[in-house]
Design a protein around this motif. Structure first.
Motif, mmCIF file in Angstrom:
data_model
loop_
_atom_site.group_PDB
_atom_site.id
_atom_site.type_symbol
_atom_site.label_atom_id
_atom_site.label_comp_id
_atom_site.label_asym_id
_atom_site.label_seq_id
_atom_site.Cartn_x
_atom_site.Cartn_y
_atom_site.Cartn_z
ATOM 1 N N LYS A 47 1.142 -1.381 0.057
ATOM 2 C CA LYS A 47 -0.336 0.589 0.027
ATOM 3 C C LYS A 47 0.839 1.146 0.121
ATOM 4 O O LYS A 47 0.482 1.767 -0.987
ATOM 5 N N GLY A 48 2.076 1.768 0.675
ATOM 6 C CA GLY A 48 2.910 2.158 0.911
ATOM 7 C C GLY A 48 3.573 2.522 -0.581
ATOM 8 O O GLY A 48 3.489 3.493 -0.441
ATOM 9 N N ILE A 49 3.834 1.399 -1.132
ATOM 10 C CA ILE A 49 4.534 1.837 -2.833
ATOM 11 C C ILE A 49 3.596 2.428 -3.354
ATOM 12 O O ILE A 49 4.040 2.892 -4.431
ATOM 13 N N LEU A 50 2.336 1.858 -3.824
ATOM 14 C CA LEU A 50 1.614 2.272 -4.311
ATOM 15 C C LEU A 50 0.966 4.227 -4.320
ATOM 16 O O LEU A 50 0.541 4.757 -5.014
ATOM 17 N N ASP A 51 0.657 4.261 -2.829
ATOM 18 C CA ASP A 51 0.256 5.851 -2.035
ATOM 19 C C ASP A 51 2.072 6.595 -2.615
ATOM 20 O O ASP A 51 1.919 8.077 -3.342
ATOM 21 N N GLU A 52 2.832 6.502 -2.634
ATOM 22 C CA GLU A 52 4.044 6.674 -3.270
ATOM 23 C C GLU A 52 4.196 7.139 -4.483
ATOM 24 O O GLU A 52 4.744 8.041 -5.487
ATOM 25 N N LEU A 53 3.748 5.829 -5.919
ATOM 26 C CA LEU A 53 4.170 6.333 -6.809
ATOM 27 C C LEU A 53 2.753 7.266 -7.015
ATOM 28 O O LEU A 53 2.626 7.935 -8.231
ATOM 29 N N GLN A 54 1.714 6.873 -6.370
ATOM 30 C CA GLN A 54 -0.064 7.562 -6.728
ATOM 31 C C GLN A 54 0.751 9.285 -6.692
ATOM 32 O O GLN A 54 0.259 9.900 -7.203
ATOM 33 N N ALA A 55 1.608 9.185 -5.627
ATOM 34 C CA ALA A 55 2.183 11.321 -5.278
ATOM 35 C C ALA A 55 3.198 11.781 -6.193
ATOM 36 O O ALA A 55 3.494 12.582 -5.965
ATOM 37 N N GLN A 132 -3.778 -14.336 -1.149
ATOM 38 C CA GLN A 132 -2.517 -13.364 -1.476
ATOM 39 C C GLN A 132 -2.063 -13.642 -1.976
ATOM 40 O O GLN A 132 -1.923 -12.646 -3.260
ATOM 41 N N PHE A 133 -2.283 -14.513 -3.533
ATOM 42 C CA PHE A 133 -2.003 -14.861 -4.751
ATOM 43 C C PHE A 133 -3.143 -13.597 -5.430
ATOM 44 O O PHE A 133 -2.897 -12.601 -6.018
ATOM 45 N N ALA A 134 -4.698 -14.010 -5.249
ATOM 46 C CA ALA A 134 -5.354 -12.600 -5.604
ATOM 47 C C ALA A 134 -4.180 -11.063 -5.392
ATOM 48 O O ALA A 134 -4.801 -10.514 -6.325
ATOM 49 N N GLU A 135 -4.297 -10.747 -4.473
ATOM 50 C CA GLU A 135 -3.645 -9.289 -3.211
ATOM 51 C C GLU A 135 -2.383 -8.899 -4.707
ATOM 52 O O GLU A 135 -2.202 -7.650 -4.620
ATOM 53 N N ILE A 136 -2.043 -10.374 -5.210
ATOM 54 C CA ILE A 136 -0.650 -10.376 -5.433
ATOM 55 C C ILE A 136 -0.712 -8.905 -6.889
ATOM 56 O O ILE A 136 -0.299 -8.591 -7.387
ATOM 57 N N LEU A 137 -1.592 -9.912 -7.284
ATOM 58 C CA LEU A 137 -1.946 -9.673 -8.449
ATOM 59 C C LEU A 137 -3.131 -8.164 -8.690
ATOM 60 O O LEU A 137 -2.872 -7.707 -9.676
ATOM 61 N N HIS A 138 -3.873 -7.860 -7.475
ATOM 62 C CA HIS A 138 -4.626 -6.666 -7.720
ATOM 63 C C HIS A 138 -4.012 -5.629 -7.566
ATOM 64 O O HIS A 138 -3.591 -4.110 -7.649
ATOM 65 N N PHE A 139 -2.793 -5.468 -6.733
ATOM 66 C CA PHE A 139 -1.242 -4.643 -6.188
ATOM 67 C C PHE A 139 -0.685 -4.522 -8.113
ATOM 68 O O PHE A 139 -0.335 -3.339 -8.457
ATOM 69 N N THR A 140 -0.472 -5.801 -8.206
ATOM 70 C CA THR A 140 0.800 -5.737 -9.272
ATOM 71 C C THR A 140 -0.632 -5.088 -10.638
ATOM 72 O O THR A 140 0.139 -3.650 -11.682
ATOM 73 N N LEU A 141 -1.531 -4.678 -10.699
ATOM 74 C CA LEU A 141 -2.703 -4.104 -12.360
ATOM 75 C C LEU A 141 -2.691 -2.833 -11.826
ATOM 76 O O LEU A 141 -2.283 -1.598 -12.550
ATOM 77 N N ARG A 142 -2.233 -2.608 -9.992
ATOM 78 C CA ARG A 142 -2.811 -1.083 -9.850
ATOM 79 C C ARG A 142 -1.396 0.182 -10.123
ATOM 80 O O ARG A 142 -1.287 0.815 -10.604
ATOM 81 N N PHE A 143 -0.811 -0.839 -9.467
ATOM 82 C CA PHE A 143 0.780 -0.269 -10.192
ATOM 83 C C PHE A 143 0.988 -0.065 -11.449
ATOM 84 O O PHE A 143 1.419 0.986 -11.920
#
Length: 293
Positions: A47-55, A132-143
């Motif tokens: 989540k922190g990675i996504l927040d930093e990337l979004q900002a 967790q497998f699904a959460e990794i994929l969800h993160f990947t697509l969002r990133f």
């Protein structure tokens, strides 16, 4: 996504689902806990990675002024000072991709182990790992979505490399060079050059894992997970897994399935036929539709 993968082995449309993945309530069993905790450490940082990337705003203004005024040393220094910490962030994102790939490898290892004789039992009895497998994929697509809509990322890193090269030629000490040396800069550059860098990282990691498993003779479980990835991707991605723009090689995946003994994968083919979201969209390649008939 509560019932996203509720059917993976039905060979009859009238048959009741064998199981479903309860993503909302899945908790690790004692057998899952060791791998789950390893992966959880990585996912907590996601989540922190996504927040930093979004900002991430980039140093576009400073770079433009420096390029337009090449003889103004003050502007060159301002641009460099603005870019160096941003490159530190880009390095952090790249290094996280390596951690995520390692986490995925652990998950695949657990979900394809010989703990259960039937591959479907892994998804049924190790639902916390499947979550967790699904959460990794969800993160990947969002990133990747955030990266694709932010051209500043590649612009900043390209400017950093050009400036660093020029400073070396002129024997100018470069603050930040020790943080991102030339070898690492090459790898980071290749990472961000891809339209969907995180998905490519995990795709390459999965391909490597499946190759390793193929050599050991344990192929059915990875094939099931491949189908699970396709279904998850098809549900969470706007255009799905079957469109021409999809990063999933659907023709290759279907061919792999059809190369297996029919009695072991017919249910998985049916899962693609009847539980995916976008197969019947107009954007789906006719050849793919024909392969699944």
């Amino acid at each position: 996504m509560g019932n996203l993968l509720k059917v993976l082995t039905c060979t009859d449309l009238e048959q009741e689902p064998n199981f479903f993945l309860d993503f909302e309530n899945a908790q690790p069993t004692e057998a899952e806990r060791e791998v789950w905790e390893q992966v959880d450490v990585v996912l907590k940082d996601a989540k922190g990675i996504l927040d930093e990337l979004q900002a991430y705003k980039g140093a576009g203004q400073e770079i433009r002024e420096a390029i337009q005024n090449p003889s103004d040393e003050a502007l060159q220094e301002q641009a460099w000072a603005a870019v160096v910490p941003l490159v530190g962030k880009l390095k952090k994102f790249y290094e996280f991709s390596q951690r995520l790939e390692a986490a995925l490898h652990s998950l695949l290892g657990a979900l394809t182990s010989e703990t259960y004789s039937d591959p479907t039992q892994h998804l049924e009895r190790e639902q916390a790992l499947a979550k967790q497998f699904a959460e990794i994929l969800h993160f990947t697509l969002r990133f990747d979505e955030l990266k694709m809509t932010n051209p500043a990322i590649q612009n900043d890193f390209s400017y950093y490399r050009r400036t660093l090269s020029r400073m070396r030629i002129n024997n100018v000490p470069a603050e930040g060079e020790n943080e991102v040396n030339n070898e690492l800069a090459n790898r980071i550059s290749l990472f961000y050059a891809d339209a969907t860098p995180m998905l490519k990282t995990l795709s390459d990691g999965t391909t490597k894992f499946v190759s390793e498993v193929r050599l050991s003779g344990r192929l059915p479980a990875p094939v099931l997970l491949m189908v699970g990835v396709i279904i998850l991707y098809d549900y969470v991605h706007p255009v799905g897994a079957f469109a021409k723009s999809s990063k999933i090689d659907m023709k290759g995946c279907i061919k792999v399935l059809k190369d297996q003994p029919p009695n072991s994968v017919e249910g998985l083919l049916n899962a693609l036929r009847y539980t995916t979201k976008h197969l019947n969209d107009d954007s789906t390649n006719k050849t793919i539709k024909s392969m699944l008939q």
